[in-house]
Design an enzyme around this catalytic site. Sequence first.
Site, mmCIF file in Angstrom:
data_model
loop_
_atom_site.group_PDB
_atom_site.id
_atom_site.type_symbol
_atom_site.label_atom_id
_atom_site.label_comp_id
_atom_site.label_asym_id
_atom_site.label_seq_id
_atom_site.Cartn_x
_atom_site.Cartn_y
_atom_site.Cartn_z
ATOM 1 N N HIS A 87 -0.304 0.529 0.863
ATOM 2 C CA HIS A 87 0.052 1.268 -0.367
ATOM 3 C C HIS A 87 -1.209 1.643 -1.116
ATOM 4 O O HIS A 87 -1.587 0.946 -2.062
ATOM 5 C CB HIS A 87 0.944 0.394 -1.242
ATOM 6 C CG HIS A 87 1.611 1.111 -2.367
ATOM 7 N ND1 HIS A 87 1.092 1.185 -3.627
ATOM 8 C CD2 HIS A 87 2.776 1.787 -2.423
ATOM 9 C CE1 HIS A 87 1.900 1.845 -4.428
ATOM 10 N NE2 HIS A 87 2.929 2.217 -3.712
ATOM 11 N N PHE A 88 -1.901 2.587 -0.843
ATOM 12 C CA PHE A 88 -1.781 3.614 0.174
ATOM 13 C C PHE A 88 -3.052 3.610 1.008
ATOM 14 O O PHE A 88 -4.109 3.365 0.445
ATOM 15 C CB PHE A 88 -1.630 4.982 -0.487
ATOM 16 C CG PHE A 88 -0.372 5.111 -1.301
ATOM 17 C CD1 PHE A 88 0.827 5.453 -0.688
ATOM 18 C CD2 PHE A 88 -0.375 4.907 -2.671
ATOM 19 C CE1 PHE A 88 1.983 5.609 -1.442
ATOM 20 C CE2 PHE A 88 0.785 5.053 -3.428
ATOM 21 C CZ PHE A 88 1.965 5.409 -2.818
#
Length: 182
Positions: A87-88
């Site tokens: 993420h991410f």
Amino acid sequence: MLQAVIPQERFNKEVISKDSLTKEELSASILTQENDSLGDFKMMLPQGEMQLLDRVVHLSKDGGNYGRGEVIAEFDIHPDLWFFKCHFPGDPIMPGCLGIDALWQTLGVFLAWQGHSGKCRALGVSDVKFGGEILPDTKKVQFHVHVKRIIQRGMTLALGDGVVLADGQEIYSAKNLKAALI
């Protein structure tokens, strides 16, 4: 899932009388399949990677903005935490929903510390505001909850307002957090 309901008289009074919990005390107090003797202060909270509290640095039964209780927990951030990997990719941040979950966990600790029993469940939140991010170079996150009310009717429900601070700076706020022991 463990279905035990924890008798209030079985709580360790020494731990309940403390105004903070170390990482070791917090870990020893989490009820697990392997640790279900119910002999000491126990609470059902997420475990493993979903346990977002490393320690509780302040517990008060009559403090906070409403005079009904206050709890401050902390979580140490490391660049290799699982959520930064997904993420991410290339732009790692801790998901905001994990910060809100940590506020619910903090409220659950407060209820158990007060001697209430049952399985902790997050029941809601309103007016969430995100104003910053938790990045891999963040060192410490604090979860600060001000208890507004505790209601006992077949379950114990706590309502509170909370903030998340990253290295001392407020980045999220949440009104009317609801957590219950059922």
